[in-house]
Design an enzyme around this catalytic site. Structure first.
Site, PDB file in Angstrom:
ATOM      1  N   LYS A 188      19.355  18.576  28.818  1.00 58.73           N
ATOM      2  CA  LYS A 188      19.558  19.317  30.071  1.00 58.73           C
ATOM      3  C   LYS A 188      19.451  20.797  29.733  1.00 58.73           C
ATOM      4  O   LYS A 188      20.382  21.397  29.206  1.00 58.73           O
ATOM      5  CB  LYS A 188      20.949  18.994  30.626  1.00 58.73           C
ATOM      6  CG  LYS A 188      21.072  19.051  32.133  1.00 58.73           C
ATOM      7  CD  LYS A 188      20.815  20.398  32.781  1.00 58.73           C
ATOM      8  CE  LYS A 188      21.991  21.342  32.752  1.00 58.73           C
ATOM      9  NZ  LYS A 188      21.630  22.708  33.200  1.00 58.73           N
ATOM     10  N   GLU A 264      29.383  24.139  20.846  1.00 58.09           N
ATOM     11  CA  GLU A 264      29.011  25.388  20.141  1.00 58.09           C
ATOM     12  C   GLU A 264      29.121  26.476  21.193  1.00 58.09           C
ATOM     13  O   GLU A 264      28.297  26.529  22.104  1.00 58.09           O
ATOM     14  CB  GLU A 264      27.569  25.326  19.617  1.00 58.09           C
ATOM     15  CG  GLU A 264      27.166  24.034  18.925  1.00 58.09           C
ATOM     16  CD  GLU A 264      27.855  23.815  17.612  1.00 58.09           C
ATOM     17  OE1 GLU A 264      28.299  24.804  17.011  1.00 58.09           O
ATOM     18  OE2 GLU A 264      27.947  22.662  17.183  1.00 58.09           O
ATOM     19  N   CYS A 299      24.895  34.562  20.660  1.00 59.47           N
ATOM     20  CA  CYS A 299      26.300  34.182  20.499  1.00 59.47           C
ATOM     21  C   CYS A 299      26.931  34.858  19.286  1.00 59.47           C
ATOM     22  O   CYS A 299      28.104  35.178  19.268  1.00 59.47           O
ATOM     23  CB  CYS A 299      26.407  32.677  20.367  1.00 59.47           C
ATOM     24  SG  CYS A 299      25.359  32.032  19.053  1.00 59.47           S
ATOM     25  N   GLU A 398      33.478  38.271  25.539  1.00 60.89           N
ATOM     26  CA  GLU A 398      32.057  38.223  25.181  1.00 60.89           C
ATOM     27  C   GLU A 398      31.245  38.827  26.327  1.00 60.89           C
ATOM     28  O   GLU A 398      31.333  38.354  27.461  1.00 60.89           O
ATOM     29  CB  GLU A 398      31.630  36.764  24.955  1.00 60.89           C
ATOM     30  CG  GLU A 398      30.179  36.643  24.534  1.00 60.89           C
ATOM     31  CD  GLU A 398      29.727  35.198  24.367  1.00 60.89           C
ATOM     32  OE1 GLU A 398      30.032  34.378  25.244  1.00 60.89           O
ATOM     33  OE2 GLU A 398      29.066  34.917  23.344  1.00 60.89           O
TER      34      GLU A 398
HETATM   35  P1  NAD Z   1      26.971  28.142  30.267  1.00 58.58           P
HETATM   36  O1  NAD Z   1      28.178  27.538  29.660  1.00 58.58           O
HETATM   37  O2  NAD Z   1      27.074  28.762  31.586  1.00 58.58           O
HETATM   38  O3  NAD Z   1      25.819  27.021  30.401  1.00 58.58           O
HETATM   39  C1  NAD Z   1      25.376  26.274  29.287  1.00 58.58           C
HETATM   40  C2  NAD Z   1      24.771  24.972  29.795  1.00 58.58           C
HETATM   41  O4  NAD Z   1      25.804  24.223  30.433  1.00 58.58           O
HETATM   42  C3  NAD Z   1      23.679  25.161  30.846  1.00 58.58           C
HETATM   43  O5  NAD Z   1      22.676  24.186  30.662  1.00 58.58           O
HETATM   44  C4  NAD Z   1      24.418  24.926  32.141  1.00 58.58           C
HETATM   45  O6  NAD Z   1      23.593  24.466  33.192  1.00 58.58           O
HETATM   46  C5  NAD Z   1      25.394  23.843  31.723  1.00 58.58           C
HETATM   47  N1  NAD Z   1      26.581  23.754  32.589  1.00 58.58           N
HETATM   48  C6  NAD Z   1      27.131  24.716  33.364  1.00 58.58           C
HETATM   49  N2  NAD Z   1      28.182  24.210  34.055  1.00 58.58           N
HETATM   50  C7  NAD Z   1      28.293  22.909  33.694  1.00 58.58           C
HETATM   51  C8  NAD Z   1      29.187  21.863  34.076  1.00 58.58           C
HETATM   52  N3  NAD Z   1      30.166  22.046  34.965  1.00 58.58           N
HETATM   53  N4  NAD Z   1      29.020  20.657  33.484  1.00 58.58           N
HETATM   54  C9  NAD Z   1      28.051  20.446  32.581  1.00 58.58           C
HETATM   55  N5  NAD Z   1      27.157  21.386  32.211  1.00 58.58           N
HETATM   56  C10 NAD Z   1      27.287  22.618  32.757  1.00 58.58           C
HETATM   57  O7  NAD Z   1      26.388  29.157  29.187  1.00 58.58           O
HETATM   58  P2  NAD Z   1      25.096  30.067  29.281  1.00 58.58           P
HETATM   59  O8  NAD Z   1      25.387  31.231  30.149  1.00 58.58           O
HETATM   60  O9  NAD Z   1      23.915  29.224  29.579  1.00 58.58           O
HETATM   61  O10 NAD Z   1      24.940  30.535  27.760  1.00 58.58           O
HETATM   62  C11 NAD Z   1      25.634  31.603  27.218  1.00 58.58           C
HETATM   63  C12 NAD Z   1      26.765  31.124  26.333  1.00 58.58           C
HETATM   64  O11 NAD Z   1      26.289  30.262  25.312  1.00 58.58           O
HETATM   65  C13 NAD Z   1      27.441  32.279  25.605  1.00 58.58           C
HETATM   66  O12 NAD Z   1      28.836  32.133  25.696  1.00 58.58           O
HETATM   67  C14 NAD Z   1      26.971  32.115  24.179  1.00 58.58           C
HETATM   68  O13 NAD Z   1      27.828  32.668  23.208  1.00 58.58           O
HETATM   69  C15 NAD Z   1      26.864  30.627  24.060  1.00 58.58           C
HETATM   70  N6  NAD Z   1      26.010  30.244  22.932  1.00 58.58           N
HETATM   71  C16 NAD Z   1      26.602  29.709  21.824  1.00 58.58           C
HETATM   72  C17 NAD Z   1      25.835  29.360  20.715  1.00 58.58           C
HETATM   73  C18 NAD Z   1      26.465  28.756  19.476  1.00 58.58           C
HETATM   74  O14 NAD Z   1      25.740  28.183  18.675  1.00 58.58           O
HETATM   75  N7  NAD Z   1      27.772  28.878  19.288  1.00 58.58           N
HETATM   76  C19 NAD Z   1      24.450  29.547  20.763  1.00 58.58           C
HETATM   77  C20 NAD Z   1      23.881  30.088  21.911  1.00 58.58           C
HETATM   78  C21 NAD Z   1      24.672  30.431  22.999  1.00 58.58           C
END
Ligand code: NAD
Length: 495
Positions: A188, A264, A299, A398
């Site tokens: 997804k 993650e 991240c 963040e």
């Molecule tokens: P997000 O949590 O908003 O979304 C991530 C994914 O989750 C997307 O595909 C989104 O559609 C899905 N999602 C959102 N709500 C959901 C729900 N209720 N149920 C299931 N899935 C849902 O994050 P983002 O804005 O896409 O990404 C940024 C974040 O990702 C930052 O906090 C960043 O630090 C983190 N990140 C972490 C790593 C790591 O390896 N630790 C790597 C890259 C990004």
């Protein structure tokens, strides 16, 4: 390619927003779609399938059937290896197209989409492909009247939910080890960057991954994402995203079938530069280069810089001299190093943090404003805040944008205490010529990765993940197989 050619290809590139289920491109059953806008100039790239629970049911059912009949899981590891290596080769073959999709979809500079995102994706898939016929199981040292085998088996149906900042790489970190181990996968992608994930599924099929084994359901998180996290027939979920949603994923796993849930999550990494730093130029370059890479949407970006007071002025003079070269430019020009922020929502969030920094009393030394408004896209100038206090919002939360907070210290123990006084624990760095201090500090820092006298250490061979609210799993390296396999013990009586 020339800049002109990238623009010409961008204007004519065909984008297909249909889901990929059981080897076929399909629209959502409800026929609902959403518009996909490019952050580069706000133009509409096309329609994307808005998958919901009935589409997720179809994808899970296809993945389960494929897993149970063994069309992929039962192939010899060497056979799966050959397919994954071909998959990696094809990612490189279609590299220009994938890079262009990535840049148009989420705004990163084309040079990095090519050199970083495409290459890392291919490398990750190849590495896990090569690994799978080199991993042995175990025999336990039991008494002589029995034999106890400890074997690894695929978990079954794996859902991967990924963010938009490195859409292909984040997908590869999940799907490559999961597929290598023999699982079936449903990916997804973020609703903000679905295009490369969908194209990857077609490429995987072309490489020989059987239909049903790798499915992609684009859609919103609260719809397609939640349907996967709550699904009773998904065995494991690999999630990368924000800490807020990561917590919900763990709840949904507990609320449904207790699927294995790996997260993650976010970061607020501390970068500590001591007065005896062996190479100040390298420290400045790493501090500035790493926070602004990918528009600050990383991240592990070192967003909290702790500089020892006695070298602060010298450090900041060098840092400020670098800033003009990070001005955002057209992501489709090959010399651009800072691109567009992913969308209007993220832009608003970043600008909100900049406003909070100013109102809480931090001093904005550079940037702090939106730029390139005439393009219709979303661009923020690289921003540095000085005189930041650990209690300020910009030091605690963040931002996920091109904003650096500078803090000063006189005592290394105090710097470490403040570095650790964060709910996150993804990465950290210490710059010092004193080996004992480097080792002691690296041990004291509560982070999944600690850098010493550098910040760019990164390789598929090492685990990536965080302590505390930065998550509970590790992507990359052989350790990633722990997430996508079960350990089975088989006792055999020897009579
Ligand atoms: P997000 O949590 O908003 O979304 C991530 C994914 O989750 C997307 O595909 C989104 O559609 C899905 N999602 C959102 N709500 C959901 C729900 N209720 N149920 C299931 N899935 C849902 O994050 P983002 O804005 O896409 O990404 C940024 C974040 O990702 C930052 O906090 C960043 O630090 C983190 N990140 C972490 C790593 C790591 O390896 N630790 C790597 C890259 C990004």
């Amino acid at each position: 390619m020339t800049n002109k050619l990238w623009h010409e290809r961008a204007a004519t590139l065909k984008m297909d927003g249909r889901a990929f289920i059981d080897g076929q491109r399909v629209w959502a059953k409800s026929e609902q779609q959403f518009d996909n806008f490019s952050p580069i100039d706000g133009r509409n790239l096309g329609l994307v399938a808005r998958c919901q629970s009935d589409d997720v049911d179809l994808a899970v059912s296809a993945a389960r059937t494929a897993f149970n009949d063994g069309r992929w899981a039962s192939q010899a590891p060497a056979a799966r290896k050959r397919v994954l290596i071909k998959f990696a080769d094809l990612v490189l073959k279609y590299g220009d197209e994938l890079a262009l999709l990535e840049t148009l979809d989420m705004g990163k500079p084309i040079q990095y989409s090519l050199s970083v995102d495409v290459n890392s994706t291919a490398n990750c898939i190849r590495w896990y492909g090569e690994a799978i016929d080199k991993i042995y199981d175990e025999i336990a040292p039991t008494a002589s009247d029995s034999l106890a085998l400890i074997t690894r088996e695929a978990v079954g149906v794996v859902a991967a939910i990924v963010p938009w900042n490195y859409p292909m790489i984040m997908a590869a970190w999940k799907i490559a080890p999961a597929l290598a181990a023999g699982n079936s996968v449903i990916l997804k992608p973020s609703e903000k960057s679905p295009l490369t994930a969908l194209r990857l599924a077609e490429i995987a099929l072309e490489a020989g991954i059987p239909a049903g084994v790798f499915n992609v359901v684009p859609g919103y998180g609260h719809e397609a994402g939640a349907a996967l996290a709550l699904h009773m027939d998904v065995d494991c979920i690999g999630f990368t995203g924000s800490t807020k949603i990561g917590k919900q994923i763990l709840q949904m796993a507990g609320q449904s079938n207790l699927k294995r849930a790996w997260t993650e999550l976010g970061g607020k990494s501390a970068n500590i530069v001591c007065a005896d730093c062996p190479d100040l130029d390298a420290a400045v370059e790493a501090a500035i280069g790493s926070i602004y890479f990918n528009q600050g949407e990383s991240c592990n970006a070192p967003s909290r810089l702790f500089v020892e007071a006695s070298i602060k002025d010298k450090f900041m003079e060098k840092a400020l001299a670098m800033m003009p070269s990070f001005q955002p430019g057209d992501p489709l020009n090959e010399d651009t190093i800072m691109g567009a922020i992913v969308d209007a929502t993220q832009l608003k969030s970043v600008m909100g943090y900049i406003a909070a920094g100013k109102s809480e009393g931090a001093k904005c030394l550079f940037g702090g404003e939106q730029v390139r408004l005439e393009t219709g896209g979303y661009y923020v100038a690289p921003t540095i805040f000085d005189q930041v206090d650990s209690s300020m919002k910009i030091a605690r939360e963040e931002i996920f944008g091109p904003v650096l907070s500078v803090l000063t210290f006189t005592d290394i123990n105090e710097a470490v205490r403040q570095a650790n006084a964060s709910s996150f624990g993804l990465q950290a760095a210490i710059w010092t010529a004193d080996l004992s201090r480097a080792i002691k500090t690296a041990r004291a820092l509560r982070a999944g990765t600690v850098h010493v006298n550098q910040y760019d250490g990164d390789d598929i061979t090492v685990p990536f993940g965080g302590y505390k609210q930065s998550g509970n799993g590790r992507d990359k390296s052989l350790h990633a197989f722990d997430k996508y396999t079960e350990l089975k013990t088989t006792w055999i009586r020897i009579s």
